[in-house]
Write an enzyme that holds these catalytic residues in place. Structure first.
Site, PDB file in Angstrom:
ATOM      1  CG  ASP A   1      -1.860  -1.131   1.289  1.00 16.16           C
ATOM      2  OD1 ASP A   1      -2.174  -1.657   0.207  1.00 16.16           O
ATOM      3  OD2 ASP A   1      -2.283  -1.495   2.393  1.00 16.16           O
TER       4      ASP A   1
HETATM    5  N1  URA Z   1      -1.156  -5.962   3.865  1.00 21.75           N
HETATM    6  C1  URA Z   1      -1.687  -4.716   3.873  1.00 21.75           C
HETATM    7  O1  URA Z   1      -2.742  -4.484   4.446  1.00 21.75           O
HETATM    8  N2  URA Z   1      -1.011  -3.744   3.207  1.00 21.75           N
HETATM    9  C2  URA Z   1       0.171  -3.948   2.602  1.00 21.75           C
HETATM   10  O2  URA Z   1       0.746  -3.018   2.038  1.00 21.75           O
HETATM   11  C3  URA Z   1       0.707  -5.239   2.611  1.00 21.75           C
HETATM   12  C4  URA Z   1       0.023  -6.239   3.254  1.00 21.75           C
END
Ligand code: URA
Length: 246
Positions: A112
């Site tokens: 993310d």
């Molecule tokens: N899980 C999440 O919620 N976000 C990420 O960036 C990676 C794994």
């Protein structure tokens, strides 16, 4: 032994069209073994070849395998919406090598925008598939900072499996180790959308900070600062490809 002309070598490594590569050589901007090259058709064995383009050293790599320390505020997309792309942190040749529609290295899975940590990138489609396929169970370790206190019930629920709306079966953490009142080391072998955030929400907590510290045998250490990348070694790639289940 694989022998190619210097022009073809530069082309294969993403330095532009054959014409652009010829131009770089003719302008005296390419060196091999400390000697400036001016012959576009000079031949070199690519095995272990190191060359310099405009003063920047470059190792010949038939396939590119690298790791990047992703900072917060970057999107793992080639065409980002709100934030800059992680691909802008890489030198041009890594983004264009191979040419065509799927040019350049691609990230193995996505983090993310607000997640930091380890990303692997490659232009080897088989490698990307192996690393990201849930069937191969390559473990990924996340360092999670939570909003609320973590308790033993939350940890055991994460290990037993929680229900996520896009999965017919409960999703389990392969390991969950409490590392502080608000800190958890969580190992997952899948990579569902927002998986860590949704798993923590499912047990009544909330992710405040997320950092991926390890994929298979590759650990992100202080030696690679945020925004920086490095080539993976041959041994690191072999170890990843042999990554055992769980
Ligand atoms: N899980 C999440 O919620 N976000 C990420 O960036 C990676 C794994």
């Amino acid at each position: 032994m694989a022998v190619f002309t210097l022009q073809d070598i530069l082309f294969s490594q993403g330095f532009g069209t054959r014409r652009v590569c010829a131009g770089l050589i003719q302008q005296g901007l390419v060196s091999v073994g400390g000697a400036v090259q001016s012959d576009t058709l000079a031949e070199f064995d690519t095995e272990g070849l190191q060359f310099t383009v405009q003063g920047v050293p470059w190792p010949y790599q038939e396939r590119a395998y690298l790791m990047l320390h992703k900072p917060a505020g970057y999107e793992c997309s080639q065409k980002p919406g709100m934030y800059p792309s992680i691909y802008s942190l890489l030198p041009g040749p890594l983004r264009t090598r191979g040419g065509g529609a799927a040019a350049g290295v691609q990230a193995v899975g996505r983090l993310d925008q607000d997640t930091t940590g380890l990303l692997l990138l490659s232009d080897d489609g088989k490698f990307i598939h192996r690393m990201s396929s849930p069937r191969h169970h390559v473990p990924k370790v996340y360092d999670v900072t939570t909003k609320h206190d973590i308790d033993a019930t939350q940890v055991s629920r994460l290990l037993a499996g929680v229900v996520l709306d896009d999965s017919p079966v409960p999703v389990k953490a392969a390991a969950a180790e409490q590392a502080g009142t608000h800190r958890l080391l969580l190992t997952l072998t899948e990579g569902k959308y927002h998986q860590v955030k949704r798993m923590l929400a499912a047990v009544g907590n909330r992710v405040e900070g997320l950092h991926r510290s390890q994929i298979g045998s590759i650990q992100l250490t202080f030696e690679l600062p945020e925004r920086h990348w490095r080539w993976l070694t041959v041994d690191e790639v072999k170890a990843l490809q042999a990554s055992p289940s769980k």
